[in-house]
Scaffold this active site. Structure first.
Site, short mmCIF file in Angstrom:
data_model
loop_
_atom_site.label_atom_id
_atom_site.label_comp_id
_atom_site.label_asym_id
_atom_site.label_seq_id
_atom_site.Cartn_x
_atom_site.Cartn_y
_atom_site.Cartn_z
N GLU B 30 0.84 -1.20 0.00
CA GLU B 30 0.00 0.00 0.00
C GLU B 30 0.87 1.25 0.00
O GLU B 30 1.68 1.43 0.93
CB GLU B 30 -0.90 -0.02 1.24
CG GLU B 30 -1.91 -1.17 1.19
CD GLU B 30 -2.55 -1.45 2.54
OE1 GLU B 30 -2.30 -0.71 3.51
OE2 GLU B 30 -3.30 -2.45 2.63
N LEU B 68 -6.18 -1.18 -0.76
CA LEU B 68 -6.12 -1.34 0.70
C LEU B 68 -6.81 -2.64 1.10
O LEU B 68 -7.88 -2.64 1.71
CB LEU B 68 -6.78 -0.16 1.40
CG LEU B 68 -6.19 1.21 1.14
CD1 LEU B 68 -6.85 2.26 2.01
CD2 LEU B 68 -4.69 1.22 1.37
N SER B 69 -6.22 -3.74 0.67
CA SER B 69 -6.80 -5.04 0.95
C SER B 69 -5.67 -6.04 1.16
O SER B 69 -5.16 -6.64 0.23
CB SER B 69 -7.70 -5.49 -0.22
OG SER B 69 -8.13 -6.81 0.01
N GLU B 70 -5.27 -6.16 2.42
CA GLU B 70 -4.12 -7.01 2.73
C GLU B 70 -4.37 -8.45 2.32
O GLU B 70 -3.48 -9.14 1.83
CB GLU B 70 -3.79 -6.94 4.22
CG GLU B 70 -3.20 -5.63 4.69
CD GLU B 70 -4.24 -4.54 4.92
OE1 GLU B 70 -5.46 -4.84 4.85
OE2 GLU B 70 -3.85 -3.39 5.17
N PHE B 93 2.22 -1.89 8.68
CA PHE B 93 2.34 -2.29 10.08
C PHE B 93 2.03 -3.78 10.17
O PHE B 93 0.96 -4.22 9.71
CB PHE B 93 1.36 -1.50 10.95
CG PHE B 93 1.64 -0.03 10.99
CD1 PHE B 93 2.57 0.50 11.88
CD2 PHE B 93 1.01 0.84 10.11
CE1 PHE B 93 2.83 1.86 11.91
CE2 PHE B 93 1.28 2.20 10.12
CZ PHE B 93 2.20 2.72 11.02
N ASP B 95 1.04 -5.38 12.43
CA ASP B 95 -0.21 -5.58 13.18
C ASP B 95 -1.36 -5.95 12.24
O ASP B 95 -2.34 -6.57 12.67
CB ASP B 95 -0.62 -4.29 13.92
CG ASP B 95 0.52 -3.67 14.70
OD1 ASP B 95 0.39 -3.56 15.92
OD2 ASP B 95 1.54 -3.31 14.08
N HIS B 139 -1.01 -0.33 15.96
CA HIS B 139 0.13 -0.07 15.07
C HIS B 139 1.44 -0.16 15.83
O HIS B 139 2.43 0.44 15.40
CB HIS B 139 0.03 1.33 14.44
CG HIS B 139 -1.25 1.60 13.75
ND1 HIS B 139 -2.38 2.00 14.41
CD2 HIS B 139 -1.60 1.51 12.44
CE1 HIS B 139 -3.37 2.17 13.54
NE2 HIS B 139 -2.93 1.87 12.34
#
Lengths: 374, 344
Positions: B30, B68-70, B93, B95, B139
């Site tokens: 991203e 934005l889609s891990e 991150f 996280d 984060h």
């Protein structure tokens, strides 16, 4: 001038990156009479611990360097003077003493200390010290680099123009070795001398660098004013193959440290920094291939592939042979191969890195040999 | 030639060198470029903290800004790796791994095993870990124990720029999935780094300081706290050996055990939560395999069992400090050996 009879002893500068050193202990007491070559004190740097030898005579009138304390290079740590020099004069000398400014600004950065030359064998890193007198070239051994001369280069530079290079595949020079033979390395060295405009030099070679120097003396005799062969390869077949294999194969501190201890009579000289620096070198892309190619070419099956002693004996190049008596990598009796034609010195209490372990004595021998041969 | 650069620059340099060396290396994530596919300046961001800045200009479309889609792009990276590329996916991150964890622990980590060794998954998932950045609970975590728990994943957490470059190059060349954990509070830290490529092998801990009285083991940011503690302990005549693990999986048990066999005392420092972490793992291993060498109970210094606080004053207390490490060392040196641990 009384001041000329007062001789400062200062923190030495060992190698191009040293900016300070720690006094670890004094080997002479105040009031002792000191001769040239006497061991005065021990100094520890982040690279190595070594003994400081006296370069002048006199009585050790003051000891200023406190054990356990770190001093910058050239800081006053003791004073030598004859017994009849008054105490007041010595005190005045001490209070007036100022640490001379470093020759190169910000030497911790080591920028101006190292140079690079573009040669047919690729980029070669080198150091140059001194401006006068004969030209000297220092050639390190297998797996080494120009910092193997950290106790040598400044001592010789007092009366010579000294070059020390990283051979191809070593230090911070180009890692590709086009021809991993003695001839190939010798051509690389001559290419370097061409690049820096040196026609003829006194060659000082350690271990494999000694064999490279001999090969050069045989192939290009006009460019080798003299040979100084330190624990040199090329004078007999025997070599500790375990050392070569261990050095090439080691990828960790645990593996490498015992291998490096083979290099010294005093194993305690192998500092963590020395091991870390070598590991950092060995991890660079291309180094593993370079070392394997060299070891296959020069030391295959545990024997040295080239013995050049008879050729050198016939060539009549002025030659000095220096060995540490306790050398565990190449036996000191290889020195006898040139006993009839060269000056031979076997130094007790030192191993393969004799130019580091007995620096004072080796430097004196080198200076004397180069002065006579020039 | 060696020069001083920051850990952030070292990571950027490792990516650049490997992209030059190997055309199968790609970088995705991203905003790792910023601006591609939209109106505006290309390479505007170079990642949320600028780690990948400048790489787009050199390598163009081998860097890919993702949605934005891990779960989508980490899955894509894992699939690309299984099909012959060497993707480096930035998770920003770490996280955020929660939303894409199946792709990592159930897929990437299992391919080699489940396909009988016929599939390799040379993917690197890199991103930020650790507290102290005022980035709040979602984060700031040190989730390294979660990754270390999974067979088939390799887990790396460098403490300095030199290690970061060599370990990232090794991670990219490695044929298994690697989770590369970058402590965000170390990004600006500079040290001497060679300009050339070099690889640091996995499973080789770095001994940063020799000592005979106590062994301190850590990784990442807290390595520096351990070194601070060791410097203060010298005043009491205590010489601590400090071991930086560098890689958590594989882990260098030999260096830890050899050190404890010499010192007889062990303090393990981990920025992760106190349960089931690297500190408990190492303490258990040493207790099982070097019990006879121990002169005192093993001490663990960890973050507390709470989320990372957002209040700066609390966040500063959260990460193990040099003082708490020095106190733990003193507990191992007390005549009774070890008093019960008091939560920090």
């Amino acid at each position: 001038m009384l001041n000329e009879r007062i001789k400062p002893i200062v923190m030495p500068k060992w190698g191009l990156s040293m900016s300070e050193g720690k006094v670890t202990g004094w080997l002479k007491r105040p009031g002792s009479t000191i001769s040239i070559g006497d061991e005065l004190l021990e100094v520890e740097t982040d690279k190595i611990t070594n003994v400081v030898e006296a370069g002048e005579t006199g009585v050790l009138r003051r000891v200023l360097g406190e054990p356990g304390t770190v001093y910058p290079v050239k800081a006053l740590i003791a004073v030598l003077a004859d017994p009849d020099v008054p105490d007041d004069d010595i005190d005045a000398f001490i209070s007036a003493y100022a640490v001379p400014a470093s020759e190169d600004d910000g030497d911790a950065e080591a920028g101006p200390q190292y140079h690079t030359a573009e040669t047919p064998a690729g980029t070669i890193r080198y150091a140059k010290r001194g401006e006068t007198g004969p030209t000297v070239l220092l050639v390190h051994g297998f797996g080494g680099d120009l910092d193997n001369w950290l106790f040598t280069i400044d001592a010789l530079a007092e009366k010579a123009t000294v070059y020390a290079l990283d051979l191809p595949g070593h230090g911070q020079s180009n890692k590709q070795i086009a021809d991993p033979s003695l001839s190939g390395l010798s051509k690389a060295v001559l290419g370097f001398l061409d690049a820096v405009g040196v026609e003829r030099a006194h060659f000082v070679g350690h271990s494999m660098g000694g064999a490279v120097s001999m090969r050069t003396a045989l192939d290009a005799p006009g460019r080798v004013a003299s040979l100084s062969l330190i624990a040199s390869a090329g004078l007999g077949e025997q070599i500790d193959h375990g050392y070569i294999q261990g050095f090439v194969g080691a990828t960790s501190r645990r593996d490498l440290k015992p291998v490096l201890e083979t290099l010294f009579a005093d194993r305690g000289l192998v500092s963590r920094q020395m091991v870390d620096d070598l590991l950092k070198y060995k991890r660079l892309d291309g180094v593993d291939e370079a070392l394997r190619a060299l070891s296959a070419s020069l030391f295959a099956e545990g024997r040295q592939a080239s013995v050049l002693a008879s050729g050198i004996a016939d060539a009549r190049t002025p030659t000095l042979v220096v060995w540490g008596e306790e050398d565990r990598v190449i036996p000191a009796d290889h020195a006898q191969a040139l006993a009839n034609t060269a000056q031979v010195a076997i130094l007790p209490g030192a191993g393969h890195m004799v130019q580091m372990e007995a620096a004072g004595k080796v430097n004196a021998l080198l200076k004397d040999h180069i002065a006579k041969a020039d | 030639m060696s020069r001083k650069i920051s850990m952030k620059q070292a990571i950027n340099e490792a990516l650049d060198l490997e992209m030059r060396r190997d055309p199968t290396v790609i970088v995705m994530g991203e905003d790792i470029v910023g601006g591609t596919g939209a109106q505006g300046e290309d390479d505007a961001w170079g990642g949320v903290l600028g780690v990948t800045k400048g790489l787009y200009a050199k390598h163009g479309d081998r860097l890919m800004d993702t949605p934005l889609s891990e779960s989508a792009y980490i899955g894509a990276a894992v699939g690309a790796a299984a099909c012959g590329l060497r993707p480096v996916a930035e998770l920003m991150f770490l996280d955020f791994m929660g939303v894409c964890f199946d792709q990592i622990f159930n897929q990437a980590a299992k391919f080699r095993y489940m396909f009988g060794g016929k599939a390799e998954t040379p993917v690197v998932i890199r991103g930020m870990v650790g507290a102290g950045f005022r980035a709040a609970a979602q984060h700031s975590q040190m989730l390294t124990p979660l990754f270390t728990h999974i067979p088939g994943l390799k887990v790396v957490c460098p403490s300095n720029a030199y290690d970061a470059k060599g370990l990232l190059i090794q991670s990219i060349r490695d044929n298994d999935p690697v989770i590369f954990c970058e402590h965000k509070n170390l990004y600006g830290l500079e040290c001497e780094v060679p300009a050339e490529s070099y690889a640091i092998p996995f499973g080789e801990a770095n001994v940063l300081r020799d000592g005979d009285d106590v062994t301190i083991v850590s990784y990442g940011l807290t390595v520096h706290r351990a070194m601070e503690a060791a410097a203060t302990l010298v005043k009491d005549g205590t010489e601590a050996e400090v071991i930086d693990l560098r890689t958590l999986s594989p882990i260098d048990w030999d260096t830890i055990v050899e050190s404890v066999e010499r010192t007889g005392r062990l303090v393990v420092v981990d920025e992760a939560h106190p349960r089931c972490n690297l500190a408990t793992d190492i303490a258990a291993f040493v207790g099982q395999n070097a019990f006879g060498a121990l002169k005192a109970g093993i001490q663990m210094v960890t973050a507390p069992h709470t989320p990372v606080p957002f209040a700066p004053s609390l966040e500063d207390l959260y990460v193990p400090s040099a003082d708490s490490i020095a106190s733990a060392v003193k507990r191992t040196l007390s005549p009774k050996g070890a008093s019960p641990r008091i939560a920090a």
